[in-house]
Scaffold this active site. Structure first.
Site, PDB file in Angstrom:
ATOM      1  N   GLU A 209      29.932  10.215 -11.743  1.00  0.00           N
ATOM      2  CA  GLU A 209      30.475   9.060 -11.040  1.00  0.00           C
ATOM      3  C   GLU A 209      30.112   7.797 -11.813  1.00  0.00           C
ATOM      4  O   GLU A 209      29.148   7.761 -12.566  1.00  0.00           O
ATOM      5  CB  GLU A 209      29.942   9.011  -9.613  1.00  0.00           C
ATOM      6  CG  GLU A 209      30.317  10.266  -8.828  1.00  0.00           C
ATOM      7  CD  GLU A 209      30.277  10.079  -7.344  1.00  0.00           C
ATOM      8  OE1 GLU A 209      31.228   9.503  -6.791  1.00  0.00           O
ATOM      9  OE2 GLU A 209      29.288  10.513  -6.730  1.00  0.00           O
TER      10      GLU A 209
ATOM     11  N   CYS B 192      18.403   9.846  -3.894  1.00  0.00           N
ATOM     12  CA  CYS B 192      18.565  11.169  -4.486  1.00  0.00           C
ATOM     13  C   CYS B 192      17.824  11.315  -5.804  1.00  0.00           C
ATOM     14  O   CYS B 192      17.381  12.410  -6.156  1.00  0.00           O
ATOM     15  CB  CYS B 192      20.047  11.477  -4.676  1.00  0.00           C
ATOM     16  SG  CYS B 192      20.922  10.247  -5.661  1.00  0.00           S
TER      17      CYS B 192
END
Length: 466
Positions: A441, A288
């Protein structure tokens, strides 16, 4: 690893049966052949899993267990995964096409590190005592949010499992986790090890399945208290909408990116070329935060292009189980065809193919490392690094401290790497600006995704002090 030994891992992983009895094939990206048929979960399976997780949260021992005991279970789990490092790495390679050396030496050890990190947090989650105006005792409680729904992607199945399951369990939640349909096997295997480590029944419920059925049912379920999703921005919008239209559950999103890779005129060009290749081709480009927009100062452009071409031509592509490989196959036929389509668009736009530009070999989903120069027209990257709807990460290569400080503050991205790229650690938060996501995260920040804050106010009579 011998095929017989890997096959035994699959048979150990797959006793799961869906309510409707349906299955779907998971494929070997090296050949396109079927590895196994996996139980296909649907809305009814999600309902059963959520009911189990809800009962485990409301009535079971996990949230009522001491934080120290939860910590011990997570640490035992990390030890078990470490013990089975090579087998887990082999299964991940077989199902995803990742390099075995990458899985065995980086990803499984990272998985272990993440669970030990979150185990350490389990008994350090606490609220505050807050001074207020008046004779009041005010405290905050940090409580588990409840049933967490989690959806992980196919590009990093094990690592994303740890990013999501680790903090949720450390905070005392129960979980329903949907795997990606392309890569269900490693999550099923490590979940078995987690139960061997002592996780109570019903706390973690893994449902393999597809997004429009199992994923949609999880996001819109009225008895799920929170959703965490990693995947594309387009799907992230759907997840957010379903969560809002159901019970307005909070959502954490880690989505796509078009990360700029900026090479300044004073950069170490050899290092920048090596890291440019790593940032883009790592994990077969299926990352990503890949450095997919490379900006090179005009004074060093020609040198950079020549060295980038030479590096691409040397890149070792082949069977991910073979030692010394740098690039394995794409995950499946869909991604394989999509990449070849983009390469053809580049050719048609008039860009110069410096290296690659076609499939590699005749079997499996392998693609040659491809480098374009003289990019023109619609294919040309915008000269403004921030002019994108994404903001996940960026890389800056310079020896000038002033340049580094200027760019690190100017770039609208959740992570900025200076003279490095894809440098991850359990303690470093990760997430995006703009349409690259919501929330963070890893690290301490990730715990906030799985906790609720409750203020408790009690009047004091004749307090000795305030």
């Amino acid at each position: 690893m011998a095929a017989r030994r890997i096959s035994s891992l699959v048979s150990r992983t797959l006793p799961l049966v869906s309510r409707g009895g349906k299955t779907f094939p998971t494929l070997d990206p090296r050949t396109g052949e079927v590895i196994a048929h996996v139980a296909e979960g649907d809305a009814e399976d999600i309902n059963r899993a959520v009911a189990t997780a809800r009962k485990a949260f409301d009535e079971g021992p996990w949230p009522k267990m001491t934080a120290y005991e939860r910590q011990r279970i997570l640490l035992r789990f990390a030890d078990l995964v470490e013990k089975h490092n090579d087998e887990i790495a082999a299964l991940e390679t077989w199902d995803s096409g990742k390099l075995y050396e990458q899985c065995a030496q980086i990803e499984v050890p990272m998985f272990v590190r993440l669970f030990r990190y979150y185990a350490g947090w389990a008994d350090k989650i606490h609220g505050l005592t807050i001074p207020a105006d008046g004779a009041l005792h005010v405290q905050t409680l940090h409580e588990p949010i409840g049933v967490a729904g989690q959806i992980i992607p196919w590009n990093f199945p094990l690592v994303m499992f740890a990013w999501k399951v680790g903090p949720a369990l450390a905070c005392g939640n129960t979980i329903v986790l949907k795997t990606a349909e392309q890569t269900p096997l490693s999550a099923l295997l490590v979940s078995k090890l987690l139960h061997e480590a002592g996780l109570p029944d019903g706390v973690l419920n893994v449902v393999p399945g597809f997004g429009p059925t199992a994923g949609a049912a999880l996001c819109s379920h009225m008895d799920v208290d929170k959703i965490a999703f990693t995947g594309s921005t387009e799907t992230g919008k759907v997840v957010l909408e379903l969560a809002a239209k159901s019970n307005l559950k909070p959502v954490t999103l880690e989505l796509g990116g078009k990360s700029p890779f900026i090479v300044c005129e004073d950069a170490d060009i050899d290092q920048a070329v090596e890291l440019a290749h790593f940032s883009l081709f790592f994990n077969q480009g299926q990352c990503c935060c890949a450095g997919s927009r490379t900006y090179v100062h005009e004074k060093v452009y020609d040198e950079f292009v020549e060295k980038a071409k030479a590096r691409a031509l040397k890149r070792a592509v082949g069977d991910p189980f073979k030692a010394g490989m740098e690039q394995g196959p794409q995950i499946d036929a869909e991604q394989f065809e999509k990449i070849l389509k983009y390469i053809n668009w580049g050719k048609e736009s008039g860009a110069t193919v410096e290296a690659g530009g076609d499939r590699f070999g005749s079997k499996g989903y392998y693609i040659q490392p491809t480098v374009f120069s003289n990019v023109k027209g619609a294919w040309r990257s915008d000269p403004e690094a921030n002019n994108t709807r994404y903001g996940l990460a960026a890389g800056v290569f310079t020896h000038n401290l002033d340049t580094a400080n200027t760019l690190m503050r100017a770039l609208r991205a959740g992570t900025v790497w200076i003279n490095c790229f894809d440098t991850f650690d359990a303690t470093i938060p990760f997430g995006g600006y703009k349409m690259s996501g919501i929330g963070r995260e890893k690290g301490e920040y990730s715990l906030k995704n799985y906790l609720q804050v409750k203020a408790v106010v009690t009047p004091l009579k004749n307090p000795a002090w305030l």
